[in-house]
Design a protein around this motif. Structure first.
Motif, PDB file in Angstrom:
ATOM      1  N   PRO A   1      15.981 -65.060 -39.609  1.00 57.80           N
ATOM      2  CA  PRO A   1      16.461 -66.180 -38.787  1.00 57.80           C
ATOM      3  C   PRO A   1      17.109 -65.677 -37.507  1.00 57.80           C
ATOM      4  O   PRO A   1      17.700 -64.600 -37.471  1.00 57.80           O
ATOM      5  N   LEU A   2      17.010 -66.466 -36.465  1.00 61.73           N
ATOM      6  CA  LEU A   2      17.618 -66.108 -35.183  1.00 61.73           C
ATOM      7  C   LEU A   2      19.136 -66.147 -35.299  1.00 61.73           C
ATOM      8  O   LEU A   2      19.692 -67.109 -35.835  1.00 61.73           O
ATOM      9  N   PRO A   3      19.844 -65.127 -34.789  1.00 60.04           N
ATOM     10  CA  PRO A   3      21.316 -65.151 -34.819  1.00 60.04           C
ATOM     11  C   PRO A   3      21.872 -66.282 -33.954  1.00 60.04           C
ATOM     12  O   PRO A   3      21.256 -66.691 -32.953  1.00 60.04           O
ATOM     13  N   GLU A   4      23.048 -66.788 -34.321  1.00 63.50           N
ATOM     14  CA  GLU A   4      23.654 -67.894 -33.574  1.00 63.50           C
ATOM     15  C   GLU A   4      23.938 -67.506 -32.129  1.00 63.50           C
ATOM     16  O   GLU A   4      23.856 -68.340 -31.230  1.00 63.50           O
ATOM     17  N   GLY A   5      24.285 -66.263 -31.888  1.00 66.46           N
ATOM     18  CA  GLY A   5      24.598 -65.838 -30.534  1.00 66.46           C
ATOM     19  C   GLY A   5      23.438 -65.925 -29.561  1.00 66.46           C
ATOM     20  O   GLY A   5      23.629 -65.856 -28.348  1.00 66.46           O
ATOM     21  N   LEU A   6      22.221 -66.094 -30.087  1.00 72.10           N
ATOM     22  CA  LEU A   6      21.042 -66.219 -29.221  1.00 72.10           C
ATOM     23  C   LEU A   6      20.606 -67.665 -29.091  1.00 72.10           C
ATOM     24  O   LEU A   6      19.498 -67.957 -28.649  1.00 72.10           O
TER      25      LEU A   6
ATOM     26  N   PRO B   1      14.871 -57.494 -44.678  1.00 73.07           N
ATOM     27  CA  PRO B   1      16.116 -57.369 -45.447  1.00 73.07           C
ATOM     28  C   PRO B   1      17.348 -57.442 -44.546  1.00 73.07           C
ATOM     29  O   PRO B   1      17.337 -56.917 -43.423  1.00 73.07           O
ATOM     30  N   GLU B   2      18.401 -58.088 -45.030  1.00 74.22           N
ATOM     31  CA  GLU B   2      19.599 -58.276 -44.214  1.00 74.22           C
ATOM     32  C   GLU B   2      20.168 -56.949 -43.730  1.00 74.22           C
ATOM     33  O   GLU B   2      20.666 -56.842 -42.603  1.00 74.22           O
ATOM     34  N   GLY B   3      20.117 -55.929 -44.572  1.00 74.13           N
ATOM     35  CA  GLY B   3      20.673 -54.636 -44.189  1.00 74.13           C
ATOM     36  C   GLY B   3      19.915 -53.939 -43.081  1.00 74.13           C
ATOM     37  O   GLY B   3      20.429 -52.992 -42.476  1.00 74.13           O
TER      38      GLY B   3
ATOM     39  N   LYS C   1      22.256 -55.886 -35.735  1.00 76.47           N
ATOM     40  CA  LYS C   1      23.607 -56.408 -35.856  1.00 76.47           C
ATOM     41  C   LYS C   1      23.961 -57.298 -34.651  1.00 76.47           C
ATOM     42  O   LYS C   1      23.417 -57.137 -33.552  1.00 76.47           O
ATOM     43  N   ASP C   2      24.901 -58.208 -34.857  1.00 77.39           N
ATOM     44  CA  ASP C   2      25.294 -59.147 -33.805  1.00 77.39           C
ATOM     45  C   ASP C   2      25.793 -58.433 -32.556  1.00 77.39           C
ATOM     46  O   ASP C   2      25.496 -58.840 -31.424  1.00 77.39           O
ATOM     47  N   GLU C   3      26.549 -57.338 -32.754  1.00 77.64           N
ATOM     48  CA  GLU C   3      27.074 -56.631 -31.580  1.00 77.64           C
ATOM     49  C   GLU C   3      25.960 -55.996 -30.757  1.00 77.64           C
ATOM     50  O   GLU C   3      26.062 -55.885 -29.525  1.00 77.64           O
ATOM     51  N   ALA C   4      24.870 -55.597 -31.411  1.00 78.83           N
ATOM     52  CA  ALA C   4      23.737 -55.031 -30.682  1.00 78.83           C
ATOM     53  C   ALA C   4      23.044 -56.120 -29.853  1.00 78.83           C
ATOM     54  O   ALA C   4      22.644 -55.883 -28.709  1.00 78.83           O
ATOM     55  N   TRP C   5      22.912 -57.316 -30.448  1.00 80.43           N
ATOM     56  CA  TRP C   5      22.334 -58.432 -29.683  1.00 80.43           C
ATOM     57  C   TRP C   5      23.217 -58.755 -28.473  1.00 80.43           C
ATOM     58  O   TRP C   5      22.715 -58.983 -27.369  1.00 80.43           O
ATOM     59  N   ARG C   6      24.530 -58.805 -28.686  1.00 78.76           N
ATOM     60  CA  ARG C   6      25.439 -59.105 -27.570  1.00 78.76           C
ATOM     61  C   ARG C   6      25.314 -58.059 -26.471  1.00 78.76           C
ATOM     62  O   ARG C   6      25.349 -58.380 -25.280  1.00 78.76           O
ATOM     63  N   GLY C   7      25.160 -56.808 -26.881  1.00 80.61           N
ATOM     64  CA  GLY C   7      24.993 -55.762 -25.885  1.00 80.61           C
ATOM     65  C   GLY C   7      23.744 -55.965 -25.047  1.00 80.61           C
ATOM     66  O   GLY C   7      23.751 -55.761 -23.826  1.00 80.61           O
ATOM     67  N   LEU C   8      22.656 -56.410 -25.690  1.00 82.92           N
ATOM     68  CA  LEU C   8      21.422 -56.647 -24.948  1.00 82.92           C
ATOM     69  C   LEU C   8      21.578 -57.813 -23.974  1.00 82.92           C
ATOM     70  O   LEU C   8      21.007 -57.811 -22.880  1.00 82.92           O
TER      71      LEU C   8
ATOM     72  N   ILE D   1      18.978 -47.718 -25.040  1.00 82.37           N
ATOM     73  CA  ILE D   1      19.089 -49.124 -25.385  1.00 82.37           C
ATOM     74  C   ILE D   1      18.155 -49.472 -26.542  1.00 82.37           C
ATOM     75  O   ILE D   1      18.530 -50.147 -27.503  1.00 82.37           O
ATOM     76  N   LEU D   2      16.913 -48.980 -26.465  1.00 78.14           N
ATOM     77  CA  LEU D   2      15.958 -49.253 -27.546  1.00 78.14           C
ATOM     78  C   LEU D   2      16.427 -48.625 -28.847  1.00 78.14           C
ATOM     79  O   LEU D   2      16.256 -49.202 -29.927  1.00 78.14           O
ATOM     80  N   GLY D   3      17.039 -47.457 -28.758  1.00 80.14           N
ATOM     81  CA  GLY D   3      17.546 -46.802 -29.955  1.00 80.14           C
ATOM     82  C   GLY D   3      18.636 -47.618 -30.642  1.00 80.14           C
ATOM     83  O   GLY D   3      18.790 -47.563 -31.870  1.00 80.14           O
ATOM     84  N   SER D   4      19.396 -48.406 -29.845  1.00 80.01           N
ATOM     85  CA  SER D   4      20.483 -49.209 -30.423  1.00 80.01           C
ATOM     86  C   SER D   4      19.957 -50.333 -31.299  1.00 80.01           C
ATOM     87  O   SER D   4      20.704 -50.888 -32.105  1.00 80.01           O
TER      88      SER D   4
END
Length: 353
Positions: free
Chosen positions: A281-286, A319-321, A325-332, A345-348
């Motif tokens: 599912p798409l994260p809420e931050g997006l 899988p959720e694991g 992570k949300d912080e990686a999406w925020r960074g992008l 950036i891609l490595g993150s």
């Protein structure tokens, strides 16, 4: 006898699923911009699906009764007729107008009516105002360039929706300008390698810009794409080792391999010819938290897997694991530090060449 009944039932269900998909694709054609051959590509894809369905019906003659077979043949014919009628309505209108012969009066003379050109210039939305392709990405001292603004310059206050086309980029960071006005009629990303793409920021906030009417992602490798909001269909073809996040009404995925999709989608995602594609599912931050209704991200249909009751081996739930992570999406979304290399950036987000 029981085996034959099972074959008929499986064929019926598969036929109905493909028929429904083709009807949806035909209904979507008016929302796909005619720029860069995008609508033509969609039409050809529909024709391919109709041809495949025709072959399926032909191959089923050994277990279908004659009457049932005729019904299926008529249904396929109706699909082709529906496509022909839709494409005819979308065809460019003639620039010529024929005026009716004037009614004769005492002062009139017998003369044929002349064909006259309409003095108004015909404008085909989405083509005359198309944005220029972004130049191929180049690196300087190991630093990726920020792509130039994608909206055409020199338009003053012109807010007419225009197409966004990005192609042939390598190791680039691609973003829409924050003030991108009123969205775009369509978006098309083609031939990208090792790229970071953020089209979301202007489309998440409706006060800044409207969502894309449609979006096409094609032939992209080892890249991450936050595609934003799309009111209509998203067509995804030929992606390998990518991460894709998008809010859309429909998502159609073809010939992709090792791709993770983060979706908010109001209809069931469709995959064809794919391997090792995963869904989350798409994260809420997006933008997912702003959407209403049911998110059908996990109700994936594989059109090339016909075994009823068995999970297709071509797709799975991420899988959720292993999700970003949300912080990686925020960074992008927020990071504009040009000193970072694309590989970092891609490595993150787990993309290492």
């Amino acid at each position: 006898m029981a085996h034959q009944e099972d074959a008929k039932e499986r064929f019926y269900r598969n036929f109905r699923m493909q028929q429904s998909n083709i009807q949806e694709q035909i209904a979507d054609l008016p929302s796909i911009a005619p720029v860069a051959g995008e609508r033509q590509d969609a039409t050809e894809h529909i024709l391919t699906n109709i041809s495949r369905l025709t072959n399926d019906v032909r191959d089923a003659t050994h277990f279908l009764p004659a009457y049932d077979h005729r019904v299926y043949v008529d249904a396929v014919t109706a699909l082709r007729r529906e496509l022909d009628e839709t494409t005819a309505k979308l065809a460019p209108k003639s620039r010529f107008q024929f005026r009716p012969r004037p009614v004769k009066t005492a002062a009139s003379h017998d003369a044929p009516a002349a064909a006259t050109v309409d003095s108004r210039r015909l404008v085909n939305p989405g083509t005359t105002r198309e944005g220029s392709p972004v130049p191929k990405g180049k690196t300087t001292n190991g630093k990726p360039p920020i792509s130039p603004p994608l909206s055409p310059g020199g338009r003053g206050r012109d807010t007419t929706p225009r197409a966004i086309k990005i192609e042939g980029q390598t190791e680039g960071i691609i973003t829409l300008p924050a003030d991108h006005s009123r969205g775009s009629s369509a978006g098309q990303l083609t031939g990208l390698t090792n790229c970071v793409v953020n089209l979301a920021s202007p489309t998440i906030e409706a006060s800044r810009a409207s969502p894309f009417a449609s979006l096409t992602l094609k032939d992209i490798t080892n890249s991450v794409m936050i595609a934003g909001h799309v009111d209509g269909p998203v067509h995804i073809t030929g992606l390998k080792r990518c991460k894709v996040a998008v809010v859309a009404r429909q998502v159609r995925i073809h010939d992709c391999e090792e791709v993770d999709f983060y979706l908010w989608v109001t209809s069931e995602p469709i995959v064809e010819g794919c391997k090792q594609v995963r869904f989350a599912p798409l994260p809420e931050g997006l933008g997912a938290g702003e959407e209403k209704g049911e998110n059908k991200w996990g109700e994936v249909k594989d059109f090339l897997w016909l075994k009823q009751g068995e999970q297709s081996p071509n797709w799975s739930v991420l899988p959720e694991g292993e999700r970003i992570k949300d912080e990686a999406w925020r960074g992008l979304l927020e990071d504009r530090d040009e000193s970072k290399g694309v590989k970092e950036i891609l490595g993150s987000v787990g993309l290492v060449e």
